[in-house]
Design an enzyme around this catalytic site. Structure first.
Site, PDB file in Angstrom:
ATOM      1  CG  HIS A 187     102.714   0.091 -26.495  1.00 45.67           C
ATOM      2  ND1 HIS A 187     101.289  -0.373 -27.004  1.00 45.67           N
ATOM      3  CD2 HIS A 187     102.725  -0.003 -25.245  1.00 45.67           C
ATOM      4  CE1 HIS A 187     100.453  -0.609 -26.042  1.00 45.67           C
ATOM      5  NE2 HIS A 187     101.225  -0.409 -24.934  1.00 45.67           N
ATOM      6  CE1 TYR A 241      89.479 -11.185 -23.911  1.00 46.96           C
ATOM      7  CE2 TYR A 241      91.293 -11.505 -25.581  1.00 46.96           C
ATOM      8  CZ  TYR A 241      90.618 -10.657 -24.762  1.00 46.96           C
ATOM      9  OH  TYR A 241      91.265  -9.300 -24.322  1.00 46.96           O
ATOM     10  CE1 TYR A 262     122.434  10.757 -24.920  1.00 51.82           C
ATOM     11  CE2 TYR A 262     124.325  10.068 -23.826  1.00 51.82           C
ATOM     12  CZ  TYR A 262     123.158  10.685 -23.696  1.00 51.82           C
ATOM     13  OH  TYR A 262     122.706  11.304 -22.646  1.00 51.82           O
ATOM     14  CG  ASP A 280     103.477  -4.833 -20.723  1.00 51.69           C
ATOM     15  OD1 ASP A 280     102.449  -5.278 -20.887  1.00 51.69           O
ATOM     16  OD2 ASP A 280     104.001  -3.934 -19.883  1.00 51.69           O
ATOM     17  N   GLY A 317      96.197   5.511 -30.293  1.00 52.40           N
ATOM     18  CA  GLY A 317      95.084   6.477 -30.192  1.00 52.40           C
ATOM     19  C   GLY A 317      95.743   7.724 -29.450  1.00 52.40           C
TER      20      GLY A 317
END
Length: 518
Positions: free
Chosen positions: A266, A150, A506, A261, A207
């Site tokens: 996310h 980069y 649960y 990751d 997105g």
């Protein structure tokens, strides 16, 4: 784009026409007559499997700005024909599309060069200038590259390839560093060359249809506002599950692990959208200001609030299921890299004080699923002898996009017993004729339009790494051994115990059913 979804019986071309009108103002379309999209790293997997197919889908739907040229740049000696051959299998091209595909590749060119040589980028710049109106064109650089190059690439772009008339924008792919120090080093380098409004740090999860829907669900519906807080919500679970392992691609994964990751980017981004306060507008910085406030309210994660796992082969499984993580030839022998992680975070502000946010992610699990699950507190003053289960609001990101609410209703017939059911909005059922675009389609269009709402700002990135870096350093320095779990299971049992300990209940009695399969 809100009214497009209502037009559920429009043809694909009509929907695309509406989208084009909404996305591109006259000002945006005429800032320059020409746009040049440069794929730096055009020979790599990301370019082949995602970027070129995405540009093709946008071109085929008429959503790319007119007079857009695409240039591939990499060290390999490729031709446009060889580039077409290696990308076409991922493009979903029909027989009717062949002429249009020819037109797409007629706008494509390729330049071979080194990443650390100024002269190579001068050659790229000369090629851009040789295109029709290329000297005045807007230029969009997509860095489909490993972070190790980069610094050289961004320096050479800044010194040799910038448009002097149109705008210049840079898309940077994750990983944005491996910890706070490396991330700050990279951010400081890029920020010294480009303004923040020119930098688009892409996290493709931002997105996705249902991730973007979180803001509309929260702030466009009166019914959710009064209950979206610690008085009513008992816990929030954000889940990312994959039913497959590394499958020969463990070399890359082993360098980063599941926390870097998936969880640190996310899942944390989805957490921000669930937890943030209502922004003053949908302006990019107004939204991102609120996300940063959430991150600043989260303390560093403690190892006591984390469960780490690594999958092992399932003796009763088939094919790849019999192989554990360490059986992958690309994974170093004896690796302690986690393929599963569950972590509990707390947003320490007035709205969310004491509410656990549980982040779970892993490979080689029992299903493919990404979702946000808000579990509400028990109904006070129980009159049904503890037959009622907790309400839950579930936003299913993938697969089979859906929003559904688990609720209690009277069992039909000659009964007066409560029964668990749902209010269900399944997109495949309600919006049958609407094509949901790929996440990369949305995000690349956003870059053309100059919208940074769904991209990560530098201070967001810094706060995210602040939360996770001490944990990551401790795991690595103390060589924390992950707990084995069987390929195809729910993950380590200790993760369920952690969730139970912090308050998630649960029941295991309810199963969401896709209405399309009834």
């Amino acid at each position: 784009m809100s009214h497009v979804a209502e037009q559920v019986h429009l043809s694909r071309s009509e929907v695309c026409g509406i989208l084009r009108e909404e996305l591109y103002s006259e000002e945006i379309l005429h800032q320059a007559d020409t746009h040049i999209f440069i794929v730096v790293g055009a020979s790599g997997d990301l370019a082949k499997k995602k970027i070129y197919p995405t540009l093709w889908w946008l071109f085929n739907d008429g959503l790319l700005p007119e007079h857009t040229f695409i240039i591939g740049y990499a060290r390999s000696n490729l031709t446009v024909e060889s580039l077409r051959k290696q990308t076409q299998p991922y493009m979903k091209v029909t027989a009717e599309d062949q002429k249009k595909l020819d037109a797409f590749f007629s706008l494509t060119s390729y330049v071979s060069g080194q990443y650390d040589e100024r002269s190579s980028f001068e050659k790229l710049h000369a090629h851009m200038n040789s295109l029709p109106k290329g000297k005045k064109a807007n230029r969009l650089f997509y860095l489909a590259l490993p972070p190790s190059v980069y610094e050289d690439v961004t320096r050479n772009i800044k010194e040799t390839c910038m448009s002097q008339v149109g705008w210049n924008r840079l898309i940077v792919e994750k990983p944005f560093g491996k910890d706070l120090e490396s991330s700050n080093k990279l951010s400081n380098h890029i920020s010294a060359l480009f303004r923040e409004d020119q930098i688009y740090r892409i996290d493709h999860y931002l997105g996705k249809e249902m991730v973007q829907n979180l803001m509309v669900l929260r702030f466009g519906n009166r019914i959710f506002g009064p209950i979206w807080n610690r008085d009513h919500i008992g816990c929030v679970v954000l889940t990312f599950k994959e039913p497959f392992g590394t499958e020969g691609r463990g070399g890359y994964f082993d360098e980063f692990g599941i926390i870097r990751d998936v969880m640190q980017n996310h899942l944390l981004q989805m957490l921000c959208l669930v937890a943030m306060e209502k922004p003053t507008s949908t302006n990019s910085d107004d939204v991102r200001d609120e996300k940063v406030k959430v991150l600043k309210s989260i303390s560093e994660i403690q190892l006591s609030d984390v469960v780490l796992g690594q999958y092992v082969g399932n003796p009763q499984g088939q094919g790849e299921e019999k192989k554990g993580y360490l059986d992958d030839a690309t994974v170093p022998a004896g690796s302690l890299t986690s393929t599963f992680a569950a972590a509990v975070l707390y947003v320490q502000n007035e709205r969310w004080d004491s509410v656990p946010f549980i982040l779970r992610c892993g490979k080689a699990l029992n299903e493919r699923k990404a979702e946000v699950r808000l579990q509400f507190r028990d109904v006070p003053g129980d009159i049904f002898n503890q037959q009622c289960k907790r309400n839950e609001l579930v936003i299913r990101v993938q697969p089979n996009e859906a929003v559904y609410t688990k609720m209690m209703t009277k069992k039909p017939g000659m009964f007066f017993n409560p029964e668990e059911s749902e209010l269900d909005l399944t997109y495949g059922n309600r919006y049958k004729d609407v094509k949901l675009p790929d996440a990369y389609e949305r995000l690349i269009l956003d870059v053309f339009c100059g919208s940074q709402m769904h991209f990560v700002r530098s201070d967001e990135l810094r706060e995210a790494w602040r939360i996770f870096t001490p944990l990551l350093h401790r795991i690595e320095s103390e060589k924390i051994k992950p707990i084995p779990y069987i390929y195809g299971s729910r993950g380590p049992a200790e993760a369920d115990e952690l969730m139970k300990r912090v308050g998630f209940r649960y029941e295991g009695t309810y199963k969401w059913v896709n209405p399309n399969k009834l």
